[in-house]
Design a protein around this motif. Structure first.
Motif, PDB file in Angstrom:
ATOM      1  N   UNK A 285       0.858  -1.185   0.000  1.00  0.00           N
ATOM      2  CA  UNK A 285       0.000   0.000   0.000  1.00  0.00           C
ATOM      3  C   UNK A 285       0.893   1.232   0.000  1.00  0.00           C
ATOM      4  N   UNK A 286       0.622   2.139  -0.948  1.00  0.00           N
ATOM      5  CA  UNK A 286       1.381   3.373  -1.074  1.00  0.00           C
ATOM      6  C   UNK A 286       0.458   4.565  -0.849  1.00  0.00           C
ATOM      7  N   UNK A 287       0.963   5.568  -0.160  1.00  0.00           N
ATOM      8  CA  UNK A 287       0.274   6.852  -0.045  1.00  0.00           C
ATOM      9  C   UNK A 287       1.148   7.878  -0.758  1.00  0.00           C
ATOM     10  N   UNK A 288       0.615   8.423  -1.845  1.00  0.00           N
ATOM     11  CA  UNK A 288       1.384   9.349  -2.687  1.00  0.00           C
ATOM     12  C   UNK A 288       0.529  10.578  -2.985  1.00  0.00           C
ATOM     13  N   UNK A 289       1.158  11.573  -3.594  1.00  0.00           N
ATOM     14  CA  UNK A 289       0.434  12.829  -3.866  1.00  0.00           C
ATOM     15  C   UNK A 289      -0.568  12.683  -4.998  1.00  0.00           C
ATOM     16  N   UNK A 290      -0.376  11.684  -5.872  1.00  0.00           N
ATOM     17  CA  UNK A 290      -1.289  11.480  -6.990  1.00  0.00           C
ATOM     18  C   UNK A 290      -1.329   9.988  -7.312  1.00  0.00           C
TER      19      UNK A 290
ATOM     20  N   UNK B 129      -2.989   3.744  -3.179  1.00  0.00           N
ATOM     21  CA  UNK B 129      -3.138   2.649  -4.113  1.00  0.00           C
ATOM     22  C   UNK B 129      -2.600   1.368  -3.491  1.00  0.00           C
ATOM     23  N   UNK B 130      -3.221   0.254  -3.888  1.00  0.00           N
ATOM     24  CA  UNK B 130      -2.849  -1.070  -3.416  1.00  0.00           C
ATOM     25  C   UNK B 130      -2.319  -1.861  -4.597  1.00  0.00           C
TER      26      UNK B 130
END
Length: 272
Positions: free
Chosen positions: A195-200, A225-226
């Motif tokens: 799982x990523x937490x990104x700006x876009x 996003x996963x």
């Protein structure tokens, strides 16, 4: 040890259990998982001859249960409903009554059973003074007191803890057996994911697909996003995001639990 074929129980027009075929192997712990009302208790009652099936067959140790109850059932210990203990007697006195009914003459049976569940022998405390946990442990002592070859226990532990004990798992929902596999086989199906937490997140997903050839990407929201790809190099993915001008605030590797898999299979809420 236990095999059922097409086991079905109807109440009126409603199927409590439908065409159930389970297989419990010798020397293994089998966890039958299902929500309340899934058919677990009805199944166990049929395994013990307490409820007659509408159709289908139960075999225990390779022999049909029906017609062989006197030879088979004494070799089984069970806890399906709360035993009728006397509130004005101690735990030891209660077990002695059941021991007499079962023809267990030696007090060693009672002592050993209480030791298994960590309850004292010849304690002065009455059953009515027992805590809920002590009452449950006394019920298990009753189930194991005659040294049974097979134990059938209804709701002995929280469903979330079964992965710590079981060797094999059956998943039942609305009376239908959906899965029956070893815990190892189920764990192999429980994939790892990032799982990523990104700006876009949509842009990050396109980068992973076009630059790294990654599939099975799910955009959860604008920033999350996963990725279900066990071979993904998370460090390479983060570098790719940063080089593209994306801010990365979180990147974690997770692994599905038995609870997660149960939800996937049944398409609903969890075990507990």
């Amino acid at each position: 040890v236990i095999e059922t074929r097409g086991l079905t129980k109807k109440y009126g027009e409603v199927n409590s259990v439908s065409n159930l075929s389970i297989h419990v192997k010798k020397g293994r712990i089998y966890g039958l998982l299902g929500r309340n009302g899934a058919g677990k208790t009805t199944t166990m009652r049929m395994l013990l001859g307490l409820t007659a099936p509408s159709s289908g067959e139960v075999k225990i140790w390779g022999r049909p249960l029906r017609g062989n109850e006197r030879n088979i059932l004494p070799r089984i210990g069970s806890l399906i409903e709360s035993p009728g203990f006397y509130p004005n007697l101690t735990g030891t006195e209660n077990l002695r009554i059941f021991a007499d009914l079962r023809g267990l003459k030696s007090s060693r049976f009672i002592k050993d059973a209480l030791e298994v569940v960590n309850l004292p022998y010849r304690d002065k405390k009455l059953f009515s003074q027992y805590s809920l946990g002590m009452k449950q442990r006394l019920a298990i002592a009753l189930a194991v007191m005659h040294n049974p070859e097979l134990l059938i226990l209804d709701e002995p532990i929280n469903g979330l803890e079964i992965a710590l004990l079981a060797d094999d798992i059956g998943i039942i929902d609305h009376g239908i057996l959906l899965e029956e596999e070893s815990l190892e086989e189920l764990e192999a199906k429980n994939g790892k994911y990032f799982r990523f937490t990104v700006s876009n997140a949509p842009t990050a997903a396109r980068l992973l697909e076009s630059r790294l050839g990654v599939q099975n990407i799910q955009v959860d929201n604008a920033n999350g996003l996963t990725v279900r790809s066990p071979h993904l190099d998370a460090g390479e993915a983060v570098r790719l995001f940063v080089e593209a001008g994306l801010a990365v605030s979180d990147a974690h590797l997770y692994e599905d639990t038995l609870e997660d898999y149960f939800k996937q299979v049944t398409g609903g809420e969890g075990i507990a």
